[in-house]
Design an enzyme around this catalytic site. Structure first.
Site, PDB file in Angstrom:
ATOM      1  N   GLY B 133      -6.126 -13.929  -2.323  1.00 22.23           N
ATOM      2  CA  GLY B 133      -6.829 -14.486  -1.173  1.00 22.23           C
ATOM      3  C   GLY B 133      -6.337 -13.865   0.119  1.00 22.23           C
ATOM      4  O   GLY B 133      -5.505 -14.435   0.818  1.00 22.23           O
ATOM      5  N   GLU B 263       3.297  -0.405  -4.331  1.00 23.13           N
ATOM      6  CA  GLU B 263       2.201  -0.054  -5.224  1.00 23.13           C
ATOM      7  C   GLU B 263       1.671   1.353  -4.907  1.00 23.13           C
ATOM      8  O   GLU B 263       1.441   2.165  -5.785  1.00 23.13           O
ATOM      9  CB  GLU B 263       1.134  -1.121  -5.004  1.00 23.13           C
ATOM     10  CG  GLU B 263       0.004  -1.263  -5.957  1.00 23.13           C
ATOM     11  CD  GLU B 263       0.336  -1.254  -7.440  1.00 23.13           C
ATOM     12  OE1 GLU B 263      -0.564  -0.872  -8.168  1.00 23.13           O
ATOM     13  OE2 GLU B 263       1.441  -1.612  -7.869  1.00 23.13           O
ATOM     14  N   GLU B 399     -12.071   4.012   5.171  1.00 18.69           N
ATOM     15  CA  GLU B 399     -11.818   4.209   6.601  1.00 18.69           C
ATOM     16  C   GLU B 399     -10.407   3.738   6.969  1.00 18.69           C
ATOM     17  O   GLU B 399      -9.692   4.402   7.731  1.00 18.69           O
ATOM     18  CB  GLU B 399     -12.864   3.452   7.431  1.00 18.69           C
ATOM     19  CG  GLU B 399     -14.265   4.070   7.376  1.00 18.69           C
ATOM     20  CD  GLU B 399     -14.929   3.964   6.017  1.00 18.69           C
ATOM     21  OE1 GLU B 399     -14.666   2.979   5.292  1.00 18.69           O
ATOM     22  OE2 GLU B 399     -15.689   4.870   5.642  1.00 18.69           O
TER      23      GLU B 399
END
Lengths: 430, 416
Positions: B133, B263, B399
């Site tokens: 979330g 990551e 972007e």
């Protein structure tokens, strides 16, 4: 099956050599020095390149770096040579280094010269008939006594340019008597042809329906060397016209299978080396453009803060990195000795990717420098010109894409392989 | 590495390879999702969850998690080998994606002992699915301005969450959500202060939110393909215990970005296998071009098509070797870290170009959709093309990726 190793064959001493090259070139051959050489038309010795620096490079054993030690070279690999060329490309070094390296490689490729190698002939006159000139020529190139080049292109091929195999070479060599070759034809875009002491020329051996490579010393009667007026001031090229030039039979350094092998190896290595050099040049134009985007202020901030400027620069950086990966992979493939066809495929891909990226990057470089970018004072135009030169060198993108398409998509085996490609599952895991 | 260790790893790889050969599931009767963006039906989800359970139960999952938390004990070599072998065997993906790649590493790094004990084992086994979330309808790329609030209760025992999260993959099956919400008082009632960028970041906290809490409404979103699979989540004073907080209050942005850097910053241990997959994706495109015809001739023989195909083939090869090169520091000295940082951008855009060229080559056939009996390859290509935007947008748009690369790698001035 031999494959490219995970580390590309990179070793720590390769990194040391690269660092040394970078420092030396930053000191001796920054872009400002290139500009000076171009504007003055050459160095004080009358060479179109910095001949003093070239001799220092010879002293560092850079020429012949990838030639077996047994033949007088350093016995290092294509990757190492690529790392050096990358640094030369970065400063747009005007130098016959690449041409000499390719010529040396071609001579070294001939595993069984037509006549026995005799170490004693080092001091023999190059034009002496009946002498084993081949090994001494290689020594002289490696020793910096001979600027050599290779004639890769013929005007008859038009836009395709590249003429390296029997099917495309039109220049002919007829045998006159037992010991004389008569050369007729025309070569163009010969790198550093005006500066060269020797040019390696592929020719059709008349009546024998096969390819030969002929070493032509320059100047030479019956060979007209005309400078081409090129767009790239950091490069010199020449048109060579052979109008019945007579050469000793020993000038034939390779024929038939050996000659085809030279052509293949020159192509794979040449493309790989051009790719490496262009990757360096790409880095150079990226650096110029990114620096300008940090320094130039408009609307109260550095123009690099605007995404319309930032994103095209990032795209150039991404392209530099992709091109570099391919260039190193192509060099590593040569060093690992992977299958010849795979070597050539990677080399074509590396060259096309690097040159297309470079052309694009140079154009963006001009555009993002704005009005200053359109002036001669701004260094970016050197990159635009080098990009046009590099794209045209050793076959353009269209030529290589067509060759790749034929290798990848045509032939019964290939079609059969495509037919059984696993279907479904179109999304990559990321 | 010692001789014994090398030998042990070789044995491990051989055992794993044999296990995968015996246990790699057969293709189901329904369409097997290729990514978490495509999980729609219960049957698809359960099939994938079952696969993750079997991998875990066999002892091949959790090589970055200590044994006391239900992992296999930290072993980077074994982790690398399992990733390599699973990519090589083309197994289904492990469905608890957000859990394995985001929640798990973040909990390991910032979690309390109790959180690690509670959360990690069911996460690894897929018994508890995680969703994320972060994005909100009004705050996508400008994530740090998000407005979902977590208010502490008067007694300090819990927080109440109000707000709206969107584009939430797997929320409909998730037990937990990693939730980024505003706890700071800096912004409240003072739009000017909220806009100041330091306050904007300082007001955020990171929570492990239970999706079965009261006041949570999960609404399916329909993707542009017409298919389901992701959601929006609306919180109306939804309660969570105070120990749902991960790290400290106000540390949320740092926690979220650390995981992101972790990551994105690492070289892919299965770079070679994934590189082969990139080329395989291209081969499927070439196979399509060899099968479809245009006026009686194979499309792959068309000069224009060939040019475009070869250009993409070159791109695949460049990406392939970039992945491998990322693990060779000596060949990345110009810009260390750039290769892993740019891989999301380049691979998602490559995927888009491949699927885009496929629909171009399909020509008049490209407009047939999934249920049409004449659709070539059951309209997989147009579907993949539409889905390709999920990857160029999700997880930070292309972007935003370019901003990050321009600012962090090239050092260009910030765009905001």
């Amino acid at each position: 099956m031999t494959q490219i190793p995970d580390d590309f064959g990179f070793q720590a001493d390769h990194g040391t050599l690269r660092q040394m090259a970078r420092r030396l070139l930053a000191e001796r051959a920054p872009l400002s020095r290139t500009r000076e050489l171009c504007e003055r038309g050459g160095d004080d010795e009358g060479h179109a390149f910095d001949s003093g620096l070239y001799q220092d490079m010879v002293g560092l054993c850079w020429v012949g770096l990838d030639i077996d030690a047994a033949r007088g070279g350093m016995g290092m690999g294509a990757l190492t040579l690529s790392l050096l060329l990358e640094q030369m490309g970065r400063v747009l070094l005007p130098s016959p280094f690449l041409a000499c390296s390719l010529a040396a490689r071609a001579l070294a490729t001939v595993t069984e010269p037509r006549t026995a190698i005799d170490d004693d002939d080092e001091e023999e006159d190059e034009s002496g008939e009946g002498d084993d000139s081949e090994p001494s020529t290689l020594d002289r190139i490696i020793g910096g006594d001979c600027i050599a080049t290779v004639a890769l292109s013929e005007p008859g091929r038009g836009a395709a340019g590249l003429a390296l195999d029997y099917a495309h070479v039109q220049t002919s060599a007829a045998v006159d008597g037992d010991d004389t070759l008569v050369l007729r034809g025309e070569k163009n875009h010969v790198m550093w042809g005006t500066e060269a002491d020797l040019v390696l020329v592929p020719a059709r051996l008349r009546d024998e329906q096969r390819l030969g490579w002929i070493a032509v010393p320059l100047p030479c009667e019956g060979v007209e060397v005309s400078p081409e007026i090129g767009i790239d001031p950091t490069r010199r090229t020449a048109r060579l016209r052979f109008d019945g030039a007579r050469l000793p039979a020993t000038a034939l350094v390779a024929d038939a299978d050996d000659a085809e092998r030279i052509s293949r190896e020159l192509l794979a290595r040449g493309l790989t080396m051009v790719a490496a050099e262009v990757c360096g040049a790409l880095e150079g134009v990226l650096e110029l453009t990114a620096t300008y985007a940090k320094e130039r202020l408009q609307f109260g901030k550095p123009i690099g803060a605007f995404q319309a400027v930032k994103h095209p620069i990032v795209d150039v950086m991404v392209d530099v990195e992709l091109a570099r990966s391919l260039a190193y992979a192509a060099a590593a493939a040569i060093d690992a000795g992977v299958d010849d066809d795979e070597q050539l495929q990677l080399a074509r891909m590396a060259k096309v990717k690097a040159c297309e990226a470079y052309h694009h990057a140079a154009g963006r470089g001009v555009q993002l420098h704005g009005g200053f970018g359109f002036t001669y004072d701004c260094d970016v135009h050197f990159h635009v010109k080098r990009a046009l030169f590099a794209r045209a060198t050793l076959g353009d993108a269209t030529l290589h894409r067509r060759a790749l398409a034929a290798a990848l998509f045509d032939g019964d085996t290939r079609r059969a392989a495509l037919a059984v490609v696993e279907r479904g599952g179109l999304t990559l895991s990321m | 590495m010692t001789q014994d260790r090398t030998e042990a790893l070789r044995e491990f790889r051989a055992e794993l390879r044999a296990w995968l050969a015996d246990n790699r599931p057969e293709a189901p009767s329904f369409r097997l999702p290729q990514s978490f963006l495509e999980v729609e039906s219960d049957a698809q989800f359960e099939f994938l969850r079952d696969w993750q359970r079997r991998v875990y139960d066999a002892g091949y999952l959790g090589f970055d998690v200590p044994e006391k938390y239900g992992g296999q004990g930290v072993d980077n070599d074994k982790k690398r080998i399992t990733v390599q072998e699973m990519v090589r065997a083309r197994t289904p993906f492990l469905v608890n994606v957000i859990g394995l790649h985001w929640a798990g590493p973040t909990i390991l790094m910032y979690g309390s002992e109790a959180q690690k004990q509670r959360m990690l084992a069911p996460l690894l086994r897929g018994d508890e699915i995680w969703c994320q979330g972060f994005s909100e309808p009004e705050h996508g790329s400008d994530l740090a301005s998000l407005q979902t609030r977590a208010r502490p209760s008067a007694d300090g025992e819990r927080y109440h969450v109000s707000g709206h999260k969107v584009w939430t993959t797997l929320a409909h099956v998730a037990k937990w959500m990693i939730l980024l919400a505003r706890t700071g008082s800096e912004g409240q009632g003072s739009p000017a202060a909220e806009k100041s960028s330091a306050a904007k970041y300082a007001g955020l906290s990171y929570f492990l939110f239970p999706m079965d809490a009261e006041g949570v409404t999960i609404q399916p979103l329909v993707k542009m393909t017409g298919e389901g699979g992701f959601n929006q989540v609306i919180f109306d004073e939804a309660p969570m215990p105070k120990d749902a907080l991960l790290g400290k209050e106000g540390q949320g942005w740092q926690v979220a970005m650390t995981t992101l850097a972790f990551e994105r910053g690492a070289a892919d241990p299965a770079a070679r296998e994934r590189g082969a997959q990139l080329v395989a994706l291209f081969e499927r495109l070439a196979s399509l071009a060899a099968r479809i015809e245009r006026d009686g001739a194979a499309v792959i023989d068309d000069a224009v098509a060939r040019e475009k195909l070869v250009a993409l083939r070159i791109e695949a090869e460049a990406l392939r070797w970039s992945g491998v090169r990322a693990a060779v520091p000596g060949l990345c000295s110009e810009r260390p870290m750039v290769l892993p940082l740019m891989s999301k951008l380049t691979i998602s855009e490559f995927n888009q170009r491949v699927t885009d060229l496929a629909v171009e080559l399909l020509g008049a056939e490209a407009q047939l959709w999934l249920e049409d009996a004449h659709a070539i390859d059951a309209a997989e290509w147009p579907r993949a093309y539409l889905n390709s935007y999920g990857f160029t947008i999700g997880g930070g748009t292309s972007e935003i990726q370019r901003n990050i690369l321009g600012e962090r790698v090239l050092g260009l001035a910030k765009s905001k």
